[in-house]
Design an enzyme around this catalytic site. Structure first.
Site, mmCIF file in Angstrom:
data_model
loop_
_atom_site.group_PDB
_atom_site.id
_atom_site.type_symbol
_atom_site.label_atom_id
_atom_site.label_comp_id
_atom_site.label_asym_id
_atom_site.label_seq_id
_atom_site.Cartn_x
_atom_site.Cartn_y
_atom_site.Cartn_z
ATOM 1 N N GLY A 81 -3.057 5.257 5.213
ATOM 2 C CA GLY A 81 -3.496 5.297 3.825
ATOM 3 C C GLY A 81 -2.301 5.410 2.914
ATOM 4 N N GLU A 108 -7.279 -4.541 10.328
ATOM 5 C CA GLU A 108 -6.654 -5.746 9.790
ATOM 6 C C GLU A 108 -7.489 -6.978 10.166
ATOM 7 O OE1 GLU A 108 -3.700 -5.625 8.142
ATOM 8 O OE2 GLU A 108 -3.421 -3.480 8.457
ATOM 9 N N LYS A 120 4.041 4.297 18.278
ATOM 10 C CA LYS A 120 4.118 5.700 17.856
ATOM 11 C C LYS A 120 4.405 6.612 19.048
ATOM 12 C CE LYS A 120 0.918 4.731 14.082
ATOM 13 N NZ LYS A 120 -0.533 4.619 13.799
ATOM 14 N N ASP A 151 0.056 -0.631 18.312
ATOM 15 C CA ASP A 151 0.458 0.311 17.251
ATOM 16 C C ASP A 151 0.595 1.728 17.827
ATOM 17 O OD1 ASP A 151 0.586 1.095 14.256
ATOM 18 O OD2 ASP A 151 -1.034 2.344 15.034
ATOM 19 N N THR A 210 0.830 -1.212 0.000
ATOM 20 C CA THR A 210 0.000 0.000 0.000
ATOM 21 C C THR A 210 0.869 1.269 0.000
ATOM 22 O OG1 THR A 210 -1.574 -1.242 1.314
ATOM 23 C CG2 THR A 210 -1.909 1.125 1.206
ATOM 24 N N VAL A 211 1.784 1.360 0.955
ATOM 25 C CA VAL A 211 2.580 2.588 1.067
ATOM 26 C C VAL A 211 3.648 2.636 -0.029
ATOM 27 C CG1 VAL A 211 4.057 3.956 2.577
ATOM 28 C CG2 VAL A 211 2.126 2.703 3.544
ATOM 29 N N GLU A 250 9.491 10.066 9.395
ATOM 30 C CA GLU A 250 8.293 10.909 9.588
ATOM 31 C C GLU A 250 7.020 10.093 9.404
ATOM 32 O OE1 GLU A 250 6.192 13.363 10.764
ATOM 33 O OE2 GLU A 250 7.769 14.744 10.161
ATOM 34 N N ARG A 255 8.450 -8.578 -3.622
ATOM 35 C CA ARG A 255 8.265 -9.989 -3.968
ATOM 36 C C ARG A 255 7.664 -10.113 -5.360
ATOM 37 N NH1 ARG A 255 6.008 -11.888 1.761
ATOM 38 N NH2 ARG A 255 5.452 -9.711 1.586
#
Lengths: 432, 432
Positions: free
Chosen positions: A300, A188, A203, A199, A13-14, A127, A45
């Site tokens: 996102g 998820e 952070k 998570d 995704t990122v 960041e 992959r």
């Protein structure tokens, strides 16, 4: 000027977002960076049909990127903490700067990684690891550099904020909203990392290090998830003028640093109480600037890519020098302030006590709290639900040490008139 | 490492704040900057008893600082645009980096100043010129560098936001609140710069240049103040679910750039609609990151000092090199997109039309709007006030070009049943 060559590892995704935004905004990014920023090598992959790899070297082995002498900046977007760590260390070893969005990696292995990077005079930028597209690391390390920061409080997990928002706005159950969030891709298949607060704890670890100049110490974060949240408590809190948010809170006190992640009541008038859905916000309190808040998409594809690319451009602007900004905000040795145990947190509380409907019970509760040095700020007696003969009593307290509250709850739960476990949710008034 | 020597010109509110915060947080700032940041020279018309100048060189002539060979960074905090400009140019001429909080200076002479700075390879930094302590220039020039920015919308004047907040929360008149704001020190004795939107226009000019890579062009900003705002309109807007804020808005459209400052209705659900009192907030829309918002103190001694010092530390971290970040965010030549005339703005409207209470008037209004291509989104007929036989009709429209609205209003005001001027306030739905 000579282009800066970027190698991207990972096309999930990122990774795909980073690839596509860099290609799409090529010209503007070059005008801002003062030189072209060129993707020369991609590794994953498998290829991703969303990315046009024409003319770009592709490897299945990510370590090929770390070895590629053409690559100036390696972008680690594979996730996880084992191979990712090896990859980042290999890139550093080969004198490459590194950009990563990997919060788990930085929170758990950052101290070692930054030491390796400093030995080689390269930069490891992250960041995107905190609050997605919001430039919060930059704000703390650079924008607020004049300040003695006293606290950082954030909604730093979009999944839990989405779930709490739905529970509040639609009166839906936790399990019900979680299931929908999974279907929508906001959560998820295994939601543990999000709903148990891990998570957010990753952070918060990173935010605290940058705010206070303490090392990364993920294992010391007190972490409580949202799996026990009920719509009843969400509703009672709202009647009292509060919203419940899952917050990461780090605060510098005279005794040490608080590092905690838990559901929290905050006054509905606070701006951060109105940050809803999957959005993130971080409130920083500095001695000179007062409260400042940073708000935006915390996850996102392209939002996270925005932060990854900001790091790439920071490095590109200064490619021939070692990093100007210390990895964790402070140069010279890091001061390690003690991290407080939960017992020593000072906070207010929301309590829901289910009491047998007998004369004198309220007085007994009030007396127990008072004996433990706990002052009440509000008390609200609700009707007993139809299928229950216990009366819910809702109490808001003034700030107190957590150990006093633990003692009071122990005493209260031993009363015959209090047959059920007491619900307690920490409460913060905040300032901005 | 060698200290960086700072010379401060001006010991007013911001000068004293800068001096005191730099001295108070000396150690932390040095740890963050990687070297000591030392005030070696201060200049002002007179000493300020809030600042302990022991051991620091003091001059009454600010140009002494520009000539002082010991000073690396000159901090211009004298205000105004004549002597301040000479001072900044003199510092540049002597190869000094410059930090300023002077929005009027940058908005009106920035193009010339930056050209001089680039010729000498020095930096002129101005984070404090926009939104006080909020690191918004850094966010746009660095944090959001990956993005094609489509709009920047901000509450960038604390005085007007304080006045509008009081009008909304307490139903007080503009003149009444202004008087109090002057007594509290939130508004100047001559409030024109604030309440007429000139201060906001200065800041908007700077934001637009950094967001879009256009030159500074203060003279092209469409500016409307809040002096005509009535509590009646504030109240009607709230009934429709909107708040009125005095916004700076700059937007990139297919035809050009909009640069405008005016009172604006925004939906109350938007986070920025809930930014109250003297606080500032800036909402930036990027193509990758989506909406992000930055919130905090837009003025005040130490809040502004926070931004001044952030600039000093940025320069100190890289004192031996020319600036890494282009002065207006983009290097290479600036693209000048056309700036739109007000006629070509596209926006929704709130209209208050005072109509004679006669049959068929509503239909006539609706027809006139429709003939000009204007669609209504809501219409609200209020009771006539007791001392008046005119009925207020409140209309919210869909977005339309301003010239269509001008034409419609001209037609409506010519109707015998509409004897008074129509009140119109622009309306933005925003996205974040």
């Amino acid at each position: 000027m000579k282009p800066v060559n970027v190698g991207i590892c990972g096309l999930g995704t990122v990774g795909a977002g980073t690839f596509n935004v860099l290609q799409r905004n090529l010209d503007d990014i070059a005008r801002r960076a003062g030189r072209p920023v060129k993707i020369t090598h991609v590794s994953a992959r498998e290829v991703n049909s969303e990315c046009d790899l024409t003319g770009i070297k592709f490897s299945n082995d990510i370590f090929e990127v770390a070895k590629d002498p053409e690559v100036n900046i390696l972008v680690e977007l594979i996730g996880g903490t084992t191979v990712a760590k090896e990859l980042v260390l290999a890139a550093i070893e080969n004198n490459k700067d590194v950009v990563t969005a990997n919060k788990a990696l930085i929170a758990t292995h950052g101290n070692e990684i930054f030491e390796a990077a400093e030995a080689k005079d390269v930069v490891v930028a992250y960041e995107a690891a905190v609050a997605g597209g919001i430039p919060i690391i930059k704000a703390i390390r650079e924008g607020l550099v004049a300040n003695k920061i006293s606290s950082v409080v954030g909604i730093i997990n979009g999944t839990t904020n989405y779930i709490l928002t739905e529970m509040s706005e639609k009166g839906r159950d936790f399990a019900d909203v979680l299931k929908e969030a999974q279907e929508l891709g906001y959560a998820e298949a295994d939601p543990t990392f999000d709903v148990e607060g891990i998570d957010a704890a990753h952070k918060l670890t990173i935010l605290a290090a940058n705010a206070f100049g303490v090392p990364l110490q993920f294992d010391k974060v007190f972490t409580e998830g949202i799996t026990n949240m009920t719509t009843a408590d969400v509703k009672h809190a709202e009647e009292l003028g509060y919203r419940i948010k899952h917050l990461g809170i780090t605060r510098r006190t005279a005794e040490g640093v608080e590092l905690r992640v838990h559901p929290t009541l905050i006054p509905e008038k606070r701006l951060i109480a109105n940050v809803d859905g999957v959005l993130n916000a971080v409130l920083v309190m500095g001695d000179a600037v007062g409260p400042t808040m940073y708000y935006g998409a915390g996850a996102g594809s392209e939002a996270t890519a925005s932060a990854v690319i900001a790091d790439i451009v920071d490095i590109a602007r200064d490619i021939d020098s070692p990093g100007l900004v210390p990895h964790l905000g402070f140069s010279v040795e890091t001061k390690n302030l003690p991290v407080l145990n939960a017992d020593d947190f000072t906070t207010s509380y929301y309590l829901r006590i289910s009491v047998k409907d007998e004369v004198g019970q309220m007085a007994k509760i009030a007396e127990t709290l008072s004996l433990n040095g706990i002052n009440m700020e509000a008390i609200l007696q609700k009707e007993a639900p139809e299928d229950d003969d216990l009366v819910p009593v809702i109490i808001l307290t003034q700030p107190v040490k957590e150990k006093a509250m633990n003692a009071a709850i122990k005493t209260l739960e031993a009363l015959p008139s209090v047959p059920e476990k007491i619900v307690r949710i920490r409460t913060e008034r905040l300032d901005g």
